[in-house]
Scaffold this active site. Structure first.
Site, PDB file in Angstrom:
ATOM      1  N   GLU A   1      -2.254   2.598   1.438  1.00 51.35           N
ATOM      2  CA  GLU A   1      -1.169   2.143   2.335  1.00 51.35           C
ATOM      3  C   GLU A   1      -0.943   0.648   2.195  1.00 51.35           C
TER       4      GLU A   1
ATOM      5  N   ARG B   1     -34.879  -0.416  19.418  1.00 57.10           N
ATOM      6  CA  ARG B   1     -35.680  -0.710  18.224  1.00 57.10           C
ATOM      7  C   ARG B   1     -36.568  -1.927  18.492  1.00 57.10           C
TER       8      ARG B   1
ATOM      9  N   LEU C   1       3.606   8.881  -4.141  1.00 59.45           N
ATOM     10  CA  LEU C   1       4.261   7.621  -4.501  1.00 59.45           C
ATOM     11  C   LEU C   1       3.465   6.928  -5.626  1.00 59.45           C
TER      12      LEU C   1
ATOM     13  N   PHE D   1       2.159  13.304  -0.082  1.00 59.66           N
ATOM     14  CA  PHE D   1       3.150  12.251  -0.312  1.00 59.66           C
ATOM     15  C   PHE D   1       2.835  11.593  -1.644  1.00 59.66           C
TER      16      PHE D   1
ATOM     17  N   GLY E   1     -30.970  -1.074   9.991  1.00 56.84           N
ATOM     18  CA  GLY E   1     -32.081  -1.149   9.042  1.00 56.84           C
ATOM     19  C   GLY E   1     -31.988  -0.050   7.991  1.00 56.84           C
TER      20      GLY E   1
ATOM     21  N   ARG F   1       1.097   3.145   8.194  1.00 55.69           N
ATOM     22  CA  ARG F   1       0.291   1.925   8.371  1.00 55.69           C
ATOM     23  C   ARG F   1       0.084   1.638   9.856  1.00 55.69           C
TER      24      ARG F   1
ATOM     25  N   ILE G   1      -3.543  11.192  -4.481  1.00 59.36           N
ATOM     26  CA  ILE G   1      -2.652  11.766  -3.472  1.00 59.36           C
ATOM     27  C   ILE G   1      -3.449  12.587  -2.456  1.00 59.36           C
TER      28      ILE G   1
ATOM     29  N   LEU H   1       5.823   4.392   4.802  1.00 56.86           N
ATOM     30  CA  LEU H   1       4.556   3.649   4.838  1.00 56.86           C
ATOM     31  C   LEU H   1       4.424   2.874   6.146  1.00 56.86           C
TER      32      LEU H   1
ATOM     33  N   PHE I   1       4.340 -11.871  -4.721  1.00 59.13           N
ATOM     34  CA  PHE I   1       3.614 -10.705  -5.258  1.00 59.13           C
ATOM     35  C   PHE I   1       3.339 -10.885  -6.744  1.00 59.13           C
TER      36      PHE I   1
HETATM   37  P1  TGC Z   1      11.224  -5.120  -1.062  1.00 59.03           P
HETATM   38  O1  TGC Z   1      12.344  -5.915  -1.666  1.00 59.03           O
HETATM   39  O2  TGC Z   1      10.267  -5.797  -0.183  1.00 59.03           O
HETATM   40  O3  TGC Z   1      11.855  -3.889  -0.254  1.00 59.03           O
HETATM   41  C1  TGC Z   1      12.788  -2.989  -0.796  1.00 59.03           C
HETATM   42  C2  TGC Z   1      13.590  -2.439   0.377  1.00 59.03           C
HETATM   43  O4  TGC Z   1      12.705  -1.797   1.320  1.00 59.03           O
HETATM   44  C3  TGC Z   1      12.738  -2.496   2.593  1.00 59.03           C
HETATM   45  N1  TGC Z   1      11.336  -2.578   3.059  1.00 59.03           N
HETATM   46  C4  TGC Z   1      10.832  -1.820   4.021  1.00 59.03           C
HETATM   47  N2  TGC Z   1      11.395  -0.918   4.828  1.00 59.03           N
HETATM   48  C5  TGC Z   1      10.586  -0.302   5.726  1.00 59.03           C
HETATM   49  N3  TGC Z   1       9.288  -0.556   5.829  1.00 59.03           N
HETATM   50  C6  TGC Z   1       8.687  -1.451   5.024  1.00 59.03           C
HETATM   51  N4  TGC Z   1       7.366  -1.663   5.135  1.00 59.03           N
HETATM   52  C7  TGC Z   1       9.459  -2.129   4.077  1.00 59.03           C
HETATM   53  N5  TGC Z   1       9.195  -3.068   3.144  1.00 59.03           N
HETATM   54  C8  TGC Z   1      10.359  -3.344   2.528  1.00 59.03           C
HETATM   55  C9  TGC Z   1      13.343  -3.845   2.301  1.00 59.03           C
HETATM   56  O5  TGC Z   1      13.993  -4.369   3.427  1.00 59.03           O
HETATM   57  C10 TGC Z   1      14.303  -3.501   1.189  1.00 59.03           C
HETATM   58  O6  TGC Z   1      15.432  -2.860   1.799  1.00 59.03           O
HETATM   59  P2  TGC Z   1      16.905  -3.007   1.158  1.00 59.03           P
HETATM   60  O7  TGC Z   1      17.794  -2.356   2.153  1.00 59.03           O
HETATM   61  O8  TGC Z   1      17.135  -4.488   1.014  1.00 59.03           O
HETATM   62  O9  TGC Z   1      16.858  -2.303  -0.153  1.00 59.03           O
HETATM   63  O10 TGC Z   1      10.496  -4.388  -2.242  1.00 59.03           O
HETATM   64  P3  TGC Z   1       9.428  -4.948  -3.243  1.00 59.03           P
HETATM   65  O11 TGC Z   1       9.567  -4.198  -4.517  1.00 59.03           O
HETATM   66  O12 TGC Z   1       9.472  -6.455  -3.275  1.00 59.03           O
HETATM   67  O13 TGC Z   1       8.070  -4.417  -2.553  1.00 59.03           O
HETATM   68  C11 TGC Z   1       7.224  -5.229  -2.052  1.00 59.03           C
HETATM   69  C12 TGC Z   1       5.893  -4.587  -1.573  1.00 59.03           C
HETATM   70  C13 TGC Z   1       4.772  -5.105  -2.448  1.00 59.03           C
HETATM   71  C14 TGC Z   1       5.728  -5.072  -0.164  1.00 59.03           C
HETATM   72  C15 TGC Z   1       5.896  -3.038  -1.606  1.00 59.03           C
HETATM   73  O14 TGC Z   1       6.093  -2.570  -2.907  1.00 59.03           O
HETATM   74  C16 TGC Z   1       4.625  -2.455  -1.039  1.00 59.03           C
HETATM   75  O15 TGC Z   1       4.478  -2.286   0.170  1.00 59.03           O
HETATM   76  N6  TGC Z   1       3.603  -2.102  -1.911  1.00 59.03           N
HETATM   77  C17 TGC Z   1       2.413  -1.392  -1.483  1.00 59.03           C
HETATM   78  C18 TGC Z   1       2.549   0.074  -1.834  1.00 59.03           C
HETATM   79  C19 TGC Z   1       1.795   0.964  -0.896  1.00 59.03           C
HETATM   80  O16 TGC Z   1       1.473   0.623   0.217  1.00 59.03           O
HETATM   81  N7  TGC Z   1       1.567   2.221  -1.322  1.00 59.03           N
HETATM   82  C20 TGC Z   1       0.987   3.187  -0.489  1.00 59.03           C
HETATM   83  C21 TGC Z   1       1.118   4.577  -1.100  1.00 59.03           C
HETATM   84  S1  TGC Z   1       0.919   5.897   0.071  1.00 59.03           S
HETATM   85  C22 TGC Z   1      -0.688   5.858   0.522  1.00 59.03           C
HETATM   86  O17 TGC Z   1      -1.451   5.027   0.183  1.00 59.03           O
HETATM   87  C23 TGC Z   1      -1.093   6.933   1.427  1.00 59.03           C
HETATM   88  S2  TGC Z   1      -2.729   6.913   1.944  1.00 59.03           S
HETATM   89  C24 TGC Z   1      -2.564   8.020   3.185  1.00 59.03           C
HETATM   90  C25 TGC Z   1      -3.770   8.428   3.889  1.00 59.03           C
HETATM   91  O18 TGC Z   1      -4.606   9.189   3.324  1.00 59.03           O
HETATM   92  O19 TGC Z   1      -3.881   8.095   5.087  1.00 59.03           O
HETATM   93  P1  FAD Z   2      -3.284  -1.878  -8.049  1.00 60.87           P
HETATM   94  O1  FAD Z   2      -1.899  -1.908  -7.543  1.00 60.87           O
HETATM   95  O2  FAD Z   2      -3.488  -1.663  -9.498  1.00 60.87           O
HETATM   96  O3  FAD Z   2      -4.032  -3.212  -7.596  1.00 60.87           O
HETATM   97  C1  FAD Z   2      -5.306  -3.574  -8.147  1.00 60.87           C
HETATM   98  C2  FAD Z   2      -5.784  -4.864  -7.438  1.00 60.87           C
HETATM   99  O4  FAD Z   2      -4.849  -5.918  -7.708  1.00 60.87           O
HETATM  100  C3  FAD Z   2      -5.859  -4.743  -5.918  1.00 60.87           C
HETATM  101  O5  FAD Z   2      -6.969  -5.451  -5.455  1.00 60.87           O
HETATM  102  C4  FAD Z   2      -4.582  -5.438  -5.453  1.00 60.87           C
HETATM  103  O6  FAD Z   2      -4.688  -5.997  -4.150  1.00 60.87           O
HETATM  104  C5  FAD Z   2      -4.440  -6.521  -6.489  1.00 60.87           C
HETATM  105  N1  FAD Z   2      -3.079  -6.998  -6.632  1.00 60.87           N
HETATM  106  C6  FAD Z   2      -1.976  -6.276  -6.910  1.00 60.87           C
HETATM  107  N2  FAD Z   2      -0.903  -7.069  -6.962  1.00 60.87           N
HETATM  108  C7  FAD Z   2      -1.318  -8.327  -6.735  1.00 60.87           C
HETATM  109  C8  FAD Z   2      -0.677  -9.598  -6.679  1.00 60.87           C
HETATM  110  N3  FAD Z   2       0.630  -9.738  -6.863  1.00 60.87           N
HETATM  111  N4  FAD Z   2      -1.424 -10.683  -6.407  1.00 60.87           N
HETATM  112  C9  FAD Z   2      -2.764 -10.565  -6.227  1.00 60.87           C
HETATM  113  N5  FAD Z   2      -3.432  -9.388  -6.281  1.00 60.87           N
HETATM  114  C10 FAD Z   2      -2.710  -8.294  -6.526  1.00 60.87           C
HETATM  115  N6  FAD Z   2      -0.996   6.945  -2.724  1.00 60.87           N
HETATM  116  C11 FAD Z   2       0.031   7.821  -2.448  1.00 60.87           C
HETATM  117  O7  FAD Z   2       1.146   7.660  -2.935  1.00 60.87           O
HETATM  118  N7  FAD Z   2      -0.176   8.881  -1.629  1.00 60.87           N
HETATM  119  C12 FAD Z   2      -1.361   9.151  -1.062  1.00 60.87           C
HETATM  120  O8  FAD Z   2      -1.497  10.134  -0.306  1.00 60.87           O
HETATM  121  C13 FAD Z   2      -2.457   8.283  -1.351  1.00 60.87           C
HETATM  122  N8  FAD Z   2      -3.697   8.546  -0.843  1.00 60.87           N
HETATM  123  C14 FAD Z   2      -4.761   7.777  -1.253  1.00 60.87           C
HETATM  124  C15 FAD Z   2      -6.054   8.159  -0.886  1.00 60.87           C
HETATM  125  C16 FAD Z   2      -7.142   7.415  -1.318  1.00 60.87           C
HETATM  126  C17 FAD Z   2      -8.523   7.857  -0.956  1.00 60.87           C
HETATM  127  C18 FAD Z   2      -6.941   6.246  -2.078  1.00 60.87           C
HETATM  128  C19 FAD Z   2      -8.116   5.423  -2.523  1.00 60.87           C
HETATM  129  C20 FAD Z   2      -5.676   5.881  -2.452  1.00 60.87           C
HETATM  130  C21 FAD Z   2      -4.567   6.654  -2.063  1.00 60.87           C
HETATM  131  N9  FAD Z   2      -3.275   6.331  -2.494  1.00 60.87           N
HETATM  132  C22 FAD Z   2      -2.219   7.173  -2.197  1.00 60.87           C
HETATM  133  C23 FAD Z   2      -3.067   5.251  -3.424  1.00 60.87           C
HETATM  134  C24 FAD Z   2      -3.017   3.876  -2.786  1.00 60.87           C
HETATM  135  O9  FAD Z   2      -1.861   3.683  -2.057  1.00 60.87           O
HETATM  136  C25 FAD Z   2      -3.139   2.844  -3.923  1.00 60.87           C
HETATM  137  O10 FAD Z   2      -4.466   2.917  -4.395  1.00 60.87           O
HETATM  138  C26 FAD Z   2      -2.823   1.436  -3.461  1.00 60.87           C
HETATM  139  O11 FAD Z   2      -1.461   1.302  -3.138  1.00 60.87           O
HETATM  140  C27 FAD Z   2      -3.189   0.378  -4.530  1.00 60.87           C
HETATM  141  O12 FAD Z   2      -2.737   0.760  -5.770  1.00 60.87           O
HETATM  142  P2  FAD Z   2      -3.762   0.729  -7.044  1.00 60.87           P
HETATM  143  O13 FAD Z   2      -4.968   1.459  -6.633  1.00 60.87           O
HETATM  144  O14 FAD Z   2      -3.011   1.237  -8.211  1.00 60.87           O
HETATM  145  O15 FAD Z   2      -4.133  -0.775  -7.245  1.00 60.87           O
END
Ligand code: TGC
Ligand code: FAD
Length: 395
Positions: free
Chosen positions: A375, A280, A143, A141, A351, A255, A175, A251, A395
Site C-alpha cells: 500500500e 519477570r 496492480l 486487486f 527476552g 491505506r 497479490i 489505495l 519520486f
Molecule cells: P500522480 O500524478 O500523483 O496521480 C495521478 C492521478 O491520481 C490522483 N491521485 C490520487 N487519487 C486518490 N488517491 C490517491 N492516493 C492519489 N494519489 C494521486 C492524482 O490527483 C492524479 O489525478 P488526475 O486527475 O490529475 O489524473 O501519479 P504518480 O504517477 O506521480 O504517482 C505517484 C505515487 C508514487 C504517489 C503513486 O504511484 C503511488 O502511490 N505509488 C505507490 C503504489 C502503491 O501503493 N501500491 C500498492 C498496491 S496494492 C497493495 O499493496 C495491496 S496490499 C493489501 C493488503 O493485503 O492489505
Molecule cells: P519497489 O517499488 O521496487 O521499491 C523497492 C525499494 O525502493 C523500496 O524500499 C522503495 O521504498 C524504494 N523506492 C522506490 N522508489 C523510490 C524513490 N523514488 N526514492 C527512494 N526510494 C524509492 N500489490 C497489489 O497490487 N495488490 C496486492 O494485493 C498486494 N498485496 C501485497 C501483499 C504483500 C504481503 C506484499 C509484501 C506486497 C503486496 N503488494 C500488493 C505489493 C506492494 O504494494 C508492493 O510491494 C509495494 O508497492 C512496493 O513495490 P515493490 O515491492 O515492487 O518495491
C-alpha cells in the site's frame, strides 16, 4: 496505580491512555467491542498455528461476513453502511489479532468492493457487491507487477479492444487473496490510459499461483496472477474511471484502514510486554521496576496514543468528506512505523521467549514488515507528504 485508563477494566484487550473512547459514539463503541470479542474468541486461539502453517484461516470468512465486516462502510447492496470511524476501529481490532485477517478485509472491502461501487456500472454493483458482502465472492486487486510496485504508472499489463471484448496480457505480483479469489480487479494500460477490469476465476488464460515460503503475513494468501490473452467483454470493464487515479483512489481507502490496523498490532505487542515485565524477575526484582523498561513502556504508550488520536481525527475528516489522500499517507507512515517499532521493542522485552510462536510481538513484527511495504512503502508516503509540502515531486 495502573496507568491504563478505565476502559481496560471493561475490555482487557484495550489500551486507552487518553480516553479516546469518550470521543466515540455509542454505536462506534459497540461495534469495536463486538469485533474485539470476535478476535479474542475466534482469531487469537487459532492464529499462531495458522501463521506457523502458512495458512489463511478461510473458515473465518463466513463469520466476518455475518458480522457485516466486508465492505462495511458501503451504503446499500446488503452492506452494513457504517461510518469510516467504525471501519477504522474494525481494522484496529482485526489487526490486534493478525495483519493477515485485517488484510483480507481491507482487500475485499477497500480494494475490490470499493472500485466496483465507485467506478462500476449499476449492473456490476448489483451482480457482485451483495455476494461479496456475504463472503460468497472473494476479490483480489492486481496492480503491482514483477518489475515493480512503487511506480504503477509504468505497468506493462496491457489491454487491447478487439470488437466488443478486451484482450488482456501481463502479470501481477504479490497479490493478496490471489488464489482464493473468485474475481480479480485487474488494472491494465490501454491506448486511452489505465483501466480496471473485473476478471472472473475460470476465464481462459487467467491463472493464479501462490507465493510460498514467506516470513511475513504467513496467515494470508499472497499470489502471482498471469494473464495470457484473457478475453473479457466490455461489460467487465469498470466504466467510470480512466487513469492512475482509479487504482490510487482505491489505495486511499485501504491505506486509511491500515493506519488504524497498525494500532491494533501495537496494542497487542505492548500489552504482552507490559504484563511480562510485571512478573519477570531479574536481578531480584521485576524488570518493570527498572527505569529503562519503564521508559521503553512509556514510550510505546506515547506512540500508541499519538497514533490513536491521529487515526481518529483522520476518520472524522473522512466522514466529513474533507480528508486529503496525503493525510492518509502521513497516518499510514506514522502508524505502521509506530506499530513496527513497538513490536520490535516488545519482542526484546520478552527476552528469548519473545522469539517463540507463543508470543505475539514477533508475529506482529514480521507481519508489519509487509505492511510497511505494501500500500505504498514508507519512503513513498514520506515523498507524498514531501510533495504536498513543497509542491515538487521527488519520486
Ligand atoms: P500522480 O500524478 O500523483 O496521480 C495521478 C492521478 O491520481 C490522483 N491521485 C490520487 N487519487 C486518490 N488517491 C490517491 N492516493 C492519489 N494519489 C494521486 C492524482 O490527483 C492524479 O489525478 P488526475 O486527475 O490529475 O489524473 O501519479 P504518480 O504517477 O506521480 O504517482 C505517484 C505515487 C508514487 C504517489 C503513486 O504511484 C503511488 O502511490 N505509488 C505507490 C503504489 C502503491 O501503493 N501500491 C500498492 C498496491 S496494492 C497493495 O499493496 C495491496 S496490499 C493489501 C493488503 O493485503 O492489505
Ligand atoms: P519497489 O517499488 O521496487 O521499491 C523497492 C525499494 O525502493 C523500496 O524500499 C522503495 O521504498 C524504494 N523506492 C522506490 N522508489 C523510490 C524513490 N523514488 N526514492 C527512494 N526510494 C524509492 N500489490 C497489489 O497490487 N495488490 C496486492 O494485493 C498486494 N498485496 C501485497 C501483499 C504483500 C504481503 C506484499 C509484501 C506486497 C503486496 N503488494 C500488493 C505489493 C506492494 O504494494 C508492493 O510491494 C509495494 O508497492 C512496493 O513495490 P515493490 O515491492 O515492487 O518495491
Amino acid at each position: 496505580m495502573t496507568a491504563v485508563a478505565p476502559k481496560s477494566a471493561e475490555t482487557p484487550s484495550a489500551f486507552d491512555y487518553f480516553n479516546v473512547r469518550t470521543l466515540l459514539s455509542e454505536d462506534e463503541i459497540a461495534i469495536q467491542e463486538a469485533v474485539a470479542r470476535f478476535v479474542d474468541e475466534r482469531v487469537l486461539p487459532i492464529i499462531p498455528q495458522a501463521f506457523e502453517d502458512h495458512r489463511f484461516p478461510k473458515e473465518l470468512v463466513p463469520e466476518l461476513a455475518a458480522m457485516g465486516l466486508l465492505g462495511c462502510n458501503i451504503e446499500g447492496y446488503d452492506c452494513a453502511g457504517l461510518n469510516n470511524v467504525c471501519y477504522g476501529l474494525i481494522c484496529q481490532e482485526l489487526e490486534r489479532g493478525d495483519s493477515g485477517v485485517r488484510s483480507f478485509v481491507s482487500v475485499q472491502g477497500s480494494l475490490c468492493m470499493y472500485p466496483i461501487l465507485a467506478y462500476g456500472s449499476e449492473e456490476q454493483r448489483t451482480k457482485y457487491l451483495p455476494r461479496m458482502a456475504k463472503g460468497e465472492c472473494i476479490g483480489c486487486f492486481g496492480l503491482t507487477e514483477p518489475d515493480g510496485g512503487s511506480d504503477p504508472g509504468t505497468m506493462k499489463t496491457h489491454a487491447v479492444k478487439k470488437g466488443g471484448d478486451w484482450v488482456i496480457n501481463g502479470a501481477k505480483m504479490w497479490i493478496t487473496n490471489g488464489t482464493i479469489a473468485d474475481i480479480a480487479i485487474v488494472w491494465a494500460s490501454t491506448d486511452q490510459g489505465i483501466m480496471g477490469f473485473i476478471v472472473e476465476k475460470g476465464t481462459p488464460g487467467y491463472t493464479a499461483r501462490d507465493i510460498l515460503r514467506k516470513f511475513s503475513l504467513r496467515a494470508s494468501v499472497t499470489s502471482e496472477l498471469f494473464l495470457d490473452n484473457v478475453r473479457v467483454p466490455e461489460s467487465q470493464r469498470l466504466p467510470n474511471v480512466v487513469g492512475l487515479k482509479g487504482p490510487l483512489g482505491c489505495l486511499t481507502q485501504a491505506r486509511y484502514g491500515i493506519a488504524w490496523g497498525a494500532i491494533g498490532s501495537a496494542i497487542a505487542s505492548f500489552k504482552e510486554a507490559l504484563e511480562f515485565a510485571k512478573i519477570r524477575v531479574v536481578f531480584g526484582r521485576p524488570i518493570a521496576h527498572t527505569q529503562t523498561i519503564q521508559r521503553r513502556l512509556a514510550d510505546m504508550a506515547r506512540r500508541i496514543t499519538t497514533g490513536q488520536l491521529l487515526a481518529l481525527q483522520l476518520g472524522r475528516l473522512k466522514d466529513a468528506g474533507t480528508m486529503h489522500h496525503s493525510q492518509v499517507s502521513m497516518a499510514k507512515w506514522n502508524n505502521v512505523r509506530m506499530g513496527l517499532d513497538v513490536a520490535r521493542d516488545a519482542r526484546d522485552i520478552l527476552g528469548a521467549g519473545g522469539i517463540s510462536i507463543e508470543c505475539s510481538p514477533i508475529r506482529h513484527m514480521l507481519n508489519l514488515e509487509s505492511v510497511i511495504t505494501y500500500e505504498g512503502t514508507e519512503t513513498i508516503h514520506e515523498l507524498i507528504v514531501g510533495r504536498e509540502l513543497t509542491g515538487h515531486a521527488a519520486f
